[in-house]
Write an enzyme that holds these catalytic residues in place. Structure first.
Site, PDB file in Angstrom:
ATOM      1  N   CYS A 170      45.892  13.207 -46.611  1.00  0.00           N
ATOM      2  CA  CYS A 170      45.183  14.246 -45.864  1.00  0.00           C
ATOM      3  C   CYS A 170      45.757  15.631 -46.105  1.00  0.00           C
ATOM      4  CB  CYS A 170      45.197  13.947 -44.362  1.00  0.00           C
ATOM      5  SG  CYS A 170      45.807  12.308 -43.971  1.00  0.00           S
ATOM      6  N   HIS A 198      37.853  17.761 -39.682  1.00  0.00           N
ATOM      7  CA  HIS A 198      38.899  17.340 -40.611  1.00  0.00           C
ATOM      8  C   HIS A 198      38.314  16.528 -41.762  1.00  0.00           C
ATOM      9  CE1 HIS A 198      42.736  16.147 -42.119  1.00  0.00           C
ATOM     10  NE2 HIS A 198      42.861  15.014 -41.459  1.00  0.00           N
TER      11      HIS A 198
END
Lengths: 135, 349, 391
Positions: free
Chosen positions: C88, C338
């Site tokens: 991420c 996100h």
């Protein structure tokens, strides 16, 4: 989820079936999973060891939204466990009611099914932890 | 049948899963009253357990008691009718997990609830003939039962392992003799591909259970020249509470000799593990010099009768692993929905 | 100074974050790049290199080789283009690579982009995708999930520092408030603490409204040498004064204290030193709050609060727009969203806009120095990027 792979599961058996890690022969640090170079003293002299099967629960969580191959088992608990020799492992907890979960409880390793590689695929076995049986 | 050399039980172990379901919870769903329940409760394997995992745990306990070197183990035989694979042996996974050497004889065998005792007899032959120092026989099952059927009240899950060898100090017990008796009797079966087994109701009694146990038991006593009074304990395969009691009477054994090995009221019928867990329960308390009669029964059908004499080593070694009553007490109750979830009786696809 | 040349960001562009049923991975990425290039007042043919942050295109879209794919889609095949992956933190890592490319003197006009397309598949596949950020053989095999790992940290943190969940859960409340005024945010409505604490448990004790959502999105920024930027733009010139990437043990069980991300501490230290600043010099910050607990831990590890005291910053309004350390005024991972591999670039773009005075209602007065923190996995990789308004 990883692509179903019998060779991969077979390679991992050694570590999963018998909770095998490595120990640095120079500084004594233990590693699970095994590494090739000791982080602390940079030695490459690491020997395979069987880790202790008993330990204490440091932290835990209950998984409600599992990955693909664990769907039928949810909800289940996963814990961070410190074994008797100080090595820490992450493992699923079993045979336990969620209201028994508490940092500090004594736990011990048991041999269980971890997951399968699909309905027609092989079964992968390994270690989970349950509350230690009283002596 | 007697081996040419003395064969000893060096270690024994039982494994009972933690979960229990009370029969009344099953009866409530299918309309059977409390008075008509064949046993009060039974043991249920958890969702992450199967015959392989339970066999491993039982074997571990047996090895804790046996004090043999892992390199001396030359064979691992698993008796089960509920292996997790139709093709791929339980025995190899258990052997690897136990850390045994690869140079062993390993196999799974099926003969319903007598597969465990038959595994024992095979191992006896291998060690008595000096082909290996010792071997492990395991009886284990997580047998499936059809919802609403008679057997759903009694079909339990469990495992038991026996370590056998010759030439060892301080053994737990000596096997005097065995007798095996088989006929083609279709009392209980499961066709390939069928999810649940079938049975022939009352036909499973006299022509099956009783006939074979009595035949094997009598033949064994005749061969040894012994009477029921020469035995201190008797253990049978335990499909329910009534059958073992009745067959004990038929063979001439008192209830007092049966009771110590009667585990079915607490864990149900653990199939290939049933008589062996009963044996473990007896060894948990038997004294050196006492004699045990063990007669298993496997549908299809047959019985193994085994005569066992307890040795000195039992006193010390039985404490190296949990006693059966401790495993029975270590329990958590689940309800019927959880039971059928764990036993995979819910259709997910 | 980072390398042989000083580096500036001269253009930013991004898509709205959310569920883009009609747009594919390449559609979203192209949108972001075209906007960034236009904002930089350049042509696509000026671009010489492209570093694309992405985590799961292989697993979720069965698509690798994004460098060639996306360069082709933009009609600029021939340039140096490559996918950068750090779970991420892929976006932050892509930015770091782009900075090195320009600072080294090798390239002049470089794009750092990020793209993640997550909504095409069912949740359990996303759960499987995200746990690929941790050790597959020894951790993922236990059935633990990415929120599960963060939950282990959450519980350890609460125990160690005697902090309540109610205080940690204020972080997403703060973020949703500000996201109302952020046009590209995925969720633009406020939430209350009660709603957070009553939302579904995802991995005990983490609740649904403490988790960053599943999002599609793409962002891109254009970098070039500072002296070129000064010639091309009159104002709104932002320099990259610090950029550092650090790794740590990939799994929690291999760390001494899971309640601190050593990788954040190391990367921040290095970036601060490069930038010749202290934490108190930072005017605005975007931290990587995949889960509420990380928002708090990040503030501490970046040096804005002592260990265990992060919640005080929230309680005392210090992370508000007019507070001492305005944090996640974009809405953060929780409310802005996100799209995992793209988030690191969104953060940089948002900081750039803050420093340009172009952040609308959530503008921090006179923001001169901004910091963006991007995390891969459970702190296995952390990238800290520091930017400064030059003119």
């Amino acid at each position: 989820m990883s692509i179903p792979s019998p060779p991969r599961a077979w390679r991992e058996q050694k570590y999963r079936y018998r909770l095998v890690g490595v120990k640095c022969t120079r500084c004594g640090l233990t590693y699970y999973p095994p590494v090739v170079v000791c982080t602390k003293c940079k030695s490459t002299e690491l020997t395979t060891i069987e880790l202790p099967r008993k330990g204490v629960l440091l932290s835990y969580t209950i998984i409600h939204y599992p990955p693909v191959e664990f769907k039928e088992y949810a909800p289940y608990a996963v814990g961070l466990i410190k074994l008797e020799d100080g090595t820490e492992v992450i493992a699923q907890l079993t045979d336990i009611d969620f209201n028994e979960l508490r940092p500090g409880i004594k736990v011990e390793a048991v041999f269980r099914c971890l997951k399968t590689q699909g309905e027609e695929g092989i079964i992968e076995y390994g270690m989970k932890f349950r509350r230690a049986l009283e002596e | 049948m007697r081996p040419s050399r003395d064969v000893y039980i060096l270690g024994y172990g039982a494994y009972i899963p933690i979960f229990r379901i009370r029969s009344e919870n099953i009866g409530r769903v299918w309309g059977r009253s409390k008075e008509k329940l064949p046993i009060p409760e039974k043991a249920v394997a958890g969702p992450d357990e199967d015959s392989t995992t339970m066999a491993y745990e039982a074997a571990k306990y047996a090895l804790n008691r046996a004090l043999v070197e892992p390199e001396d183990i030359g064979a691992l035989f698993i008796g089960t009718e509920s292996p997790p694979y139709a093709v791929k042996p339980v025995a190899t996974t258990v052997a690897e997990a136990l850390g045994l050497k690869p140079d062993i004889l390993a196999i799974d065998m099926e003969f319903a609830c007598k597969a465990g005792t038959t595994a024992m007899i095979c191992i006896m032959g291998l060690v008595a003939s000096n082909m290996m120092k010792c071997g492990i026989a395991i009886g284990v099952d997580t047998a499936q039962s059809r919802p609403s059927d008679e057997l759903e009240y009694t079909t339990g899950c469990g495992a038991s392992a026996i370590v056998l060898g010759c030439d060892y100090n301080d053994p737990i017990a000596r096997i005097e003799a065995v007798h095996s008796f088989v006929t083609d009797t279709p009392d209980f079966w499961r066709r390939e591909g069928a999810y649940y087994p079938s049975h022939a109701h009352r036909f499973t009694g006299k022509p099956a259970y009783f006939r074979h146990i009595i035949a094997a038991g009598r033949a064994l006593m005749k061969e040894l020249g012994l009477k029921p009074s020469d035995f201190d304990y008797v253990v049978f395969h335990q499909p329910n509470i009534k059958f073992p009691q009745r067959v004990a009477r038929a063979l001439g054994f008192d209830y007092e000799k049966l009771k110590p090995g009667l585990v079915v009221p607490y864990i149900g019928n653990t199939y290939a593990a049933s008589s062996l867990i009963g044996l473990c329960s007896v060894l948990d308390r038997a004294e050196p010099g006492e004699r045990i009669m063990l007669v298993s029964f496997g549908s299809g059908a047959g019985s193994d009768a085994i005569s066992i004499v307890v040795e000195e080593g039992v006193r010390k070694r039985r404490n190296y692993a949990p006693l059966v009553h401790k495993l029975i007490e270590h329990s958590k109750y689940i309800d019927y929905p959880t039971y059928i979830k764990y036993r995979r009786k819910i259709r997910m696809k | 100074m980072i390398g042989m040349r000083r580096v500036a960001v001269i253009g930013v562009g991004f898509t709205k974050v959310g569920e883009h049923w009609n747009s594919s991975l390449r559609d979203l990425y192209a949108q972001a790049v075209l906007r960034a290039v236009s904002d930089a007042d350049l042509e696509l043919r000026d671009i010489q290199a492209m570093f694309i942050g992405n985590m799961s295109s292989g697993y979720l879209q069965a698509q690798e080789h994004l460098g060639s794919l996306l360069a082709t889609h933009l009609g600029i095949q021939g340039i140096a283009a490559v996918k950068i992956e750090a779970a991420c933190g892929s976006g932050g890592a892509a930015f770091h690579q782009a900075v090195l490319a320009v600072a080294s003197g090798y390239y002049d006009f470089v794009i750092a982009g990020g793209i993640e397309k997550m909504t095409d598949v069912r949740t359990e596949y996303l759960t499987s995708a995200l746990i690929m950020a941790d050790d597959q053989e020894f951790v993922a095999s236990t059935g633990v999930t990415f929120p599960g790992l963060n939950a282990l940290i959450y519980r350890l943190y609460m125990e160690k520092y005697n902090v309540r969940q109610e205080d940690i859960a204020q972080f997403p409340v703060h973020e949703h408030f500000y996201a109302q005024f952020v046009e590209h945010a995925q969720y633009r409505y406020p939430i209350t603490l009660e709603q957070v604490l009553e939302s579904t448990i995802v991995a005990d004790p983490i609740r649904l409204l403490e988790c960053s959502p599943i999002s599609d999105g793409a962002a891109a920024v254009v970098l070039c040498p500072l002296d070129i930027a000064m010639k091309r733009r009159k104002e709104g010139i932002v320099e990259v004064i610090g950029s550092a990437l650090s790794t740590d043990a990939i799994s929690l069980n291999e760390r001494e204290d899971p309640t601190t991300f050593i990788a954040t501490v190391k990367a921040a230290k290095r970036a601060y030193r490069m930038a010749k600043i202290e934490p108190r010099d930072v005017d605005v910050v975007e931290v990587h709050d995949a889960y509420s607990i990380l928002g708090i831990i990040n503030l501490e590890d970046l040096g804005f609060a002592e260990k265990g005291k992060g919640v005080r910053l929230v309680k005392e309004g210090e992370i508000a727009r007019d507070g001492r350390i305005p944090t996640n005024l974009s809405g953060g991972l929780k409310a802005r969203g996100h799209p995992v591999g793209a988030t690191g670039i969104y953060q940089v773009a948002e900081i750039v806009k803050q420093l340009r005075g172009d952040f609308g209602k959530n503008q921090v007065d006179d923001a001169e120095i901004g910091l963006a923190q991007s995390i891969g996995g459970v702190g296995g990789t952390v990238i800290v990027n520091i930017l400064k308004r030059i003119r």
